[in-house]
Design an enzyme around this catalytic site. Structure first.
Site, short mmCIF file in Angstrom:
data_model
loop_
_atom_site.label_atom_id
_atom_site.label_comp_id
_atom_site.label_asym_id
_atom_site.label_seq_id
_atom_site.Cartn_x
_atom_site.Cartn_y
_atom_site.Cartn_z
N GLU A 86 65.05 40.82 41.84
CA GLU A 86 63.76 40.70 41.15
C GLU A 86 63.85 41.22 39.72
O GLU A 86 64.82 41.85 39.33
CB GLU A 86 62.67 41.47 41.90
CG GLU A 86 63.10 42.80 42.50
CD GLU A 86 63.62 43.82 41.53
OE1 GLU A 86 63.00 43.98 40.44
OE2 GLU A 86 64.64 44.47 41.82
N GLU A 136 67.41 44.08 40.47
CA GLU A 136 67.96 42.77 40.09
C GLU A 136 68.56 42.01 41.25
O GLU A 136 68.83 40.83 41.17
CB GLU A 136 69.04 42.89 38.99
CG GLU A 136 68.58 43.50 37.69
CD GLU A 136 69.67 43.46 36.62
OE1 GLU A 136 70.77 42.93 36.90
OE2 GLU A 136 69.41 43.94 35.52
#
Length: 358
Positions: free
Chosen positions: A174, A317
């Site tokens: 994300e 991430e």
């Protein structure tokens, strides 16, 4: 809503017979029983997913959901909102943490704009924008129930598509300034643990900012009063589009019977939402590492999962996923290629006792 409903109804638990057969082979390999620890457990868990004792990963990808959060206006992050768009764009260039680790492990990265407060002119970013960020959960519900369901179904659609293209190992990542705050709120409500024990400092808050973050999250939960028995209500009131999208990824992976890796606290929050919607998804989840954020540990305890690595990572991430991909593939290598005791001409096995915890 129909896609979500059909997906939830399609999720079945692990194949117990395949698990028994896998343990039979694993325990017959030329090693003391249990001596490869979690590698053995991973290989057997994959067998429970696929129904086959021997398995091979063909294509792997991390799905990265990017979205902004209105609660950022309350000072819950030290980072400015525009950083979400910059990072999202950089994900497609292979220069970020998730990019370089994925390149090294020969994994792909799928970048999805599910709610960034910006427009992109980048063909490598999939545009599934629900809105230009959520509303400020400290003042009102982050999103409507309809938006939450739509975001979940985005995740389902993305993974469904990649499965149809032959991908059989997934990761979750994300980008979204303020999303450790929304994750803490979601985890607190669904686990029933006081939010003060869930909240972490995120991206380098001062002690004063940290106290403010705790107060904002507590205020948001009190104001919106989400129903802990309804994960969609929790997502809608104190969650984020990224969390909802990743929740859909976990649901689709379980429906399609493919393994999916949990990264940090944000994808942990999404995993918890998926678990609350259908507990069978647990059989398809593989935590990569224990993040520094305390909420992730709470999620692992709530679901009953165990991460393989420490590493003290807190990047997010999806950066833990490519590392876990290697561990999963190593576990499958053991199951597939290691010789059995008989094949290795080891006949005296009295000293090969079972060292697993009973």
């Amino acid at each position: 809503m129909e896609l979500l409903k059909e997906t939830l109804q399609s999720i079945l638990p692990a194949n117990d017979e395949a698990i028994k057969d896998a343990w039979k082979r694993m325990d017959s390999l030329s090693k003391p029983i249990g001596s490869l620890g979690q590698l053995e457990e991973i290989a057997v868990k994959i067998s429970g997913i696929t129904g086959k004792v021997k398995n091979k990963i063909n294509k792997k990808v991390t799905i990265v959901m990017s979205a902004d959060n209105g609660v950022l206006a309350e000072g819950v992050s030290a980072c400015p909102q525009e950083l979400t768009a910059i990072i999202t764009d950089n994900y497609t260039k292979g220069i970020t943490g998730i990019g370089v680790l994925s390149n090294y492990t020969k994994a792909d990265v799928c970048v999805v704009d599910i709610g960034v407060n910006a427009n992109f002119n980048n063909p490598n970013i999939i545009n599934k924008k629900i809105a230009y960020g959520t509303k400020n959960m400290a003042k009102e519900a982050a999103m409507s129930r309809e938006e939450a369901i739509k975001a979940i179904e985005v995740g389902i659609e993305i993974v469904d598509k990649y499965v149809s293209e032959g991908y059989d190992l997934f990761g979750t990542g994300e980008a979204g300034m303020g999303n450790t705050a929304t994750s803490a709120a979601v985890i607190s409500v669904l686990s029933g643990i006081d939010s003060d024990l869930i909240v972490g400092k995120g991206a380098g808050l001062t002690e004063e900012q940290f106290i403010n973050k705790k107060n904002v999250i507590k205020k948001a939960i009190g104001l919106n009063n989400p129903d802990k028995s309804d994960a969609i209500d929790v997502l809608a009131k104190v969650g984020g589009f990224d969390i909802a999208g990743l929740c859909g990824c976990f649901l689709s992976a379980a429906k399609n019977r493919v393994p999916i890796v949990i990264d940090g606290v944000i994808s942990s929050a999404a995993a918890l939402c998926a678990y609350k919607l259908n507990p069978n998804v647990k059989d398809f989840m593989f935590p990569s590492h224990i993040p520094v954020e305390p909420g992730a540990t709470c999620v692992m305890n709530e679901i009953g999962l165990k991460a393989n690595l420490g590493l003290d990572m807190r990047l997010g991430e999806g950066s833990g996923c490519p590392i876990e991909f290697l561990i999963i593939e190593s576990a499958l290598c053991v199951m597939n290629d290691m010789h059995t005791l008989q094949e290795a001409s080891i006949h005296n096995t009295e000293f090969f006792v079972d060292i697993r915890e009973k």
